[in-house]
Design a protein around this motif. Sequence first.
Motif, PDB file in Angstrom:
ATOM      1  N   ARG A  54       0.838  -1.207   0.000  1.00 38.06           N
ATOM      2  CA  ARG A  54       0.000   0.000   0.000  1.00 38.06           C
ATOM      3  C   ARG A  54       0.871   1.255   0.000  1.00 38.06           C
ATOM      4  O   ARG A  54       0.535   2.256  -0.637  1.00 38.06           O
ATOM      5  CB  ARG A  54      -0.928  -0.018   1.217  1.00 38.06           C
ATOM      6  CG  ARG A  54      -2.035   1.029   1.134  1.00 38.06           C
ATOM      7  CD  ARG A  54      -3.030   0.836   2.251  1.00 38.06           C
ATOM      8  NE  ARG A  54      -4.057   1.860   2.230  1.00 38.06           N
ATOM      9  CZ  ARG A  54      -5.188   1.796   1.542  1.00 38.06           C
ATOM     10  NH1 ARG A  54      -5.454   0.735   0.823  1.00 38.06           N
ATOM     11  NH2 ARG A  54      -6.081   2.783   1.581  1.00 38.06           N
ATOM     12  N   TRP A  55       1.982   1.198   0.698  1.00 38.74           N
ATOM     13  CA  TRP A  55       2.927   2.326   0.712  1.00 38.74           C
ATOM     14  C   TRP A  55       3.494   2.549  -0.692  1.00 38.74           C
ATOM     15  O   TRP A  55       3.552   3.686  -1.172  1.00 38.74           O
ATOM     16  CB  TRP A  55       4.050   2.010   1.697  1.00 38.74           C
ATOM     17  CG  TRP A  55       4.810   3.200   2.214  1.00 38.74           C
ATOM     18  CD1 TRP A  55       5.012   4.388   1.581  1.00 38.74           C
ATOM     19  CD2 TRP A  55       5.450   3.314   3.493  1.00 38.74           C
ATOM     20  NE1 TRP A  55       5.746   5.238   2.365  1.00 38.74           N
ATOM     21  CE2 TRP A  55       6.024   4.605   3.551  1.00 38.74           C
ATOM     22  CE3 TRP A  55       5.605   2.453   4.573  1.00 38.74           C
ATOM     23  CZ2 TRP A  55       6.756   5.038   4.647  1.00 38.74           C
ATOM     24  CZ3 TRP A  55       6.328   2.900   5.667  1.00 38.74           C
ATOM     25  CH2 TRP A  55       6.885   4.172   5.707  1.00 38.74           C
ATOM     26  N   SER A  58       0.907   4.070  -2.940  1.00 36.56           N
ATOM     27  CA  SER A  58       0.746   5.497  -2.668  1.00 36.56           C
ATOM     28  C   SER A  58       1.754   6.324  -3.465  1.00 36.56           C
ATOM     29  O   SER A  58       1.417   7.373  -4.025  1.00 36.56           O
ATOM     30  CB  SER A  58       0.903   5.768  -1.163  1.00 36.56           C
ATOM     31  OG  SER A  58       0.879   7.152  -0.885  1.00 36.56           O
ATOM     32  N   TYR A  63       1.064  10.233  -4.490  1.00 40.09           N
ATOM     33  CA  TYR A  63       0.778  10.797  -3.169  1.00 40.09           C
ATOM     34  C   TYR A  63       2.018  10.740  -2.281  1.00 40.09           C
ATOM     35  O   TYR A  63       2.310  11.689  -1.546  1.00 40.09           O
ATOM     36  CB  TYR A  63      -0.388  10.065  -2.511  1.00 40.09           C
ATOM     37  CG  TYR A  63      -1.680  10.125  -3.296  1.00 40.09           C
ATOM     38  CD1 TYR A  63      -1.990  11.234  -4.072  1.00 40.09           C
ATOM     39  CD2 TYR A  63      -2.586   9.068  -3.273  1.00 40.09           C
ATOM     40  CE1 TYR A  63      -3.179  11.298  -4.795  1.00 40.09           C
ATOM     41  CE2 TYR A  63      -3.771   9.115  -3.986  1.00 40.09           C
ATOM     42  CZ  TYR A  63      -4.056  10.226  -4.759  1.00 40.09           C
ATOM     43  OH  TYR A  63      -5.228  10.276  -5.466  1.00 40.09           O
ATOM     44  N   HIS A  65       2.937   9.050   0.540  1.00 39.10           N
ATOM     45  CA  HIS A  65       2.907   9.119   2.000  1.00 39.10           C
ATOM     46  C   HIS A  65       2.755   7.720   2.593  1.00 39.10           C
ATOM     47  O   HIS A  65       2.293   6.784   1.927  1.00 39.10           O
ATOM     48  CB  HIS A  65       1.782  10.023   2.489  1.00 39.10           C
ATOM     49  CG  HIS A  65       0.398   9.570   2.094  1.00 39.10           C
ATOM     50  ND1 HIS A  65      -0.247   8.515   2.691  1.00 39.10           N
ATOM     51  CD2 HIS A  65      -0.462  10.043   1.156  1.00 39.10           C
ATOM     52  CE1 HIS A  65      -1.438   8.349   2.155  1.00 39.10           C
ATOM     53  NE2 HIS A  65      -1.595   9.260   1.208  1.00 39.10           N
ATOM     54  N   PRO A  67       1.183   4.673   4.708  1.00 40.93           N
ATOM     55  CA  PRO A  67      -0.236   4.266   4.751  1.00 40.93           C
ATOM     56  C   PRO A  67      -0.862   4.384   6.131  1.00 40.93           C
ATOM     57  O   PRO A  67      -1.317   3.402   6.719  1.00 40.93           O
ATOM     58  CB  PRO A  67      -0.175   2.804   4.287  1.00 40.93           C
ATOM     59  CG  PRO A  67       1.160   2.328   4.742  1.00 40.93           C
ATOM     60  CD  PRO A  67       2.080   3.513   4.590  1.00 40.93           C
ATOM     61  N   GLU A  73      -6.501   2.542   6.995  1.00 45.31           N
ATOM     62  CA  GLU A  73      -5.062   2.301   7.134  1.00 45.31           C
ATOM     63  C   GLU A  73      -4.645   2.228   8.591  1.00 45.31           C
ATOM     64  O   GLU A  73      -3.771   1.437   8.962  1.00 45.31           O
ATOM     65  CB  GLU A  73      -4.290   3.393   6.391  1.00 45.31           C
ATOM     66  CG  GLU A  73      -4.471   3.321   4.880  1.00 45.31           C
ATOM     67  CD  GLU A  73      -3.845   4.481   4.141  1.00 45.31           C
ATOM     68  OE1 GLU A  73      -3.680   4.381   2.907  1.00 45.31           O
ATOM     69  OE2 GLU A  73      -3.529   5.518   4.779  1.00 45.31           O
ATOM     70  N   ILE A 123      -6.987   4.770  -1.367  1.00 47.50           N
ATOM     71  CA  ILE A 123      -5.782   5.540  -1.041  1.00 47.50           C
ATOM     72  C   ILE A 123      -6.032   6.985  -1.422  1.00 47.50           C
ATOM     73  O   ILE A 123      -6.372   7.288  -2.573  1.00 47.50           O
ATOM     74  CB  ILE A 123      -4.545   4.999  -1.772  1.00 47.50           C
ATOM     75  CG1 ILE A 123      -4.275   3.553  -1.366  1.00 47.50           C
ATOM     76  CG2 ILE A 123      -3.318   5.872  -1.472  1.00 47.50           C
ATOM     77  CD1 ILE A 123      -3.117   2.911  -2.112  1.00 47.50           C
TER      78      ILE A 123
END
Length: 277
Positions: A54-55, A58, A63, A65, A67, A73, A123
Motif C-alpha cells: 500500500r505504501w 501510494s 501521493y 505518504h 499508509p 489504514e 488511497i
Amino acid sequence: MNSSLALSSTTFIYALASIFYIGSFAFKKENLAKIGFIVLVIGFLDNTLGIILRWIESYQMGYGHAPFANMYESLVFFSWTVAILYIFVELKYKEHIIGVFATPLVFLAIAYASLSPDISSKISPLIPALKSNWLIAHVITCFLGYAGFAVAFGFSIMYFVKPKNSDSTSIFAKLPSLDLIDEITYQMVVFGFLFLTIGIITGAVWANSAWGTYWSWDPKETWSLITWIVYAVFMHLRMMRGWQGKNLAWVSIIGFMAVMFTYFGVNFLLSGLHSYG
C-alpha cells in the motif's frame, strides 16, 4: 499481488488463527494453539506485505505518504502492532493459551476495516498540513502504545476469569497464574505508556509545525491526555501504592475504554483536526 488482496487474505488468516486459539481453549488441546500461533505469524507477515504494498502504491499514485492517512489504514496498522506485540509475549512466556484473549482483537481490528461499509479503503492524498515526516513517527509511536494497552486489556480480562482454586476443573484453569497475568499486564501498560508519551510529544511538535501551536485542546488531544492520565494513575498505584490484582485490572480496563474512545469515539462523535477521513 496488490495491497487489497494481501490485506483481504490477512483478515481471513487472522480469523483462522483466532479459531485455532479458541478451539484450543474450548477443547483443551494445546496443539491447536500451537497451530494458531503459526497461522498468526503467517497473518502478520501477510499484514506486513499489505502495508508495504500500500505504501508503494501510494508513491505510484503520486501521493507519496505512509499508509497511515485514514481510518482503514490506521486499523490495518493497529492490527499489525497488536499482532507483533502478542507474538513477542507468546515467544517470551511460552503460554500458548493466552492467544485466545489477544488474537480476536487482532482479527476484529482488520475485519472492521475490511468489512465496514462506512470505512473506505481508497488511497487518498494527505491534506497539505499533514505532509510531514512527523506523520510516521507520531502514528507508529501512538499505535505501539495502543497495542500495549490492548494486550494489557486482554490480560486484565483474563485475570477475572482465571479461577483462584488451582484444582478447578473449569476451562479457564489452564490459564497462567494470577501473578504472571498481573505482571504481564503491568509490563504491557509500561510499554504502552512509554510509547503513548512519545506519541503525544511527537504529535505536539508536528502540530506546531502544521498549525503553529503545540497544543490546541482538540478533542483527540484532550482524550489522548485523559488516556495518558488514566495509565499514569495505573503506574502510580502499582509502583507507589503496591496495588495488584483485580483493582489494578479494573484500572487497565478503564484505560483501554479511554483508548477506544480516543480512537473511535472522537472520530465518529466529535469533530476536530484529527478526525480521519
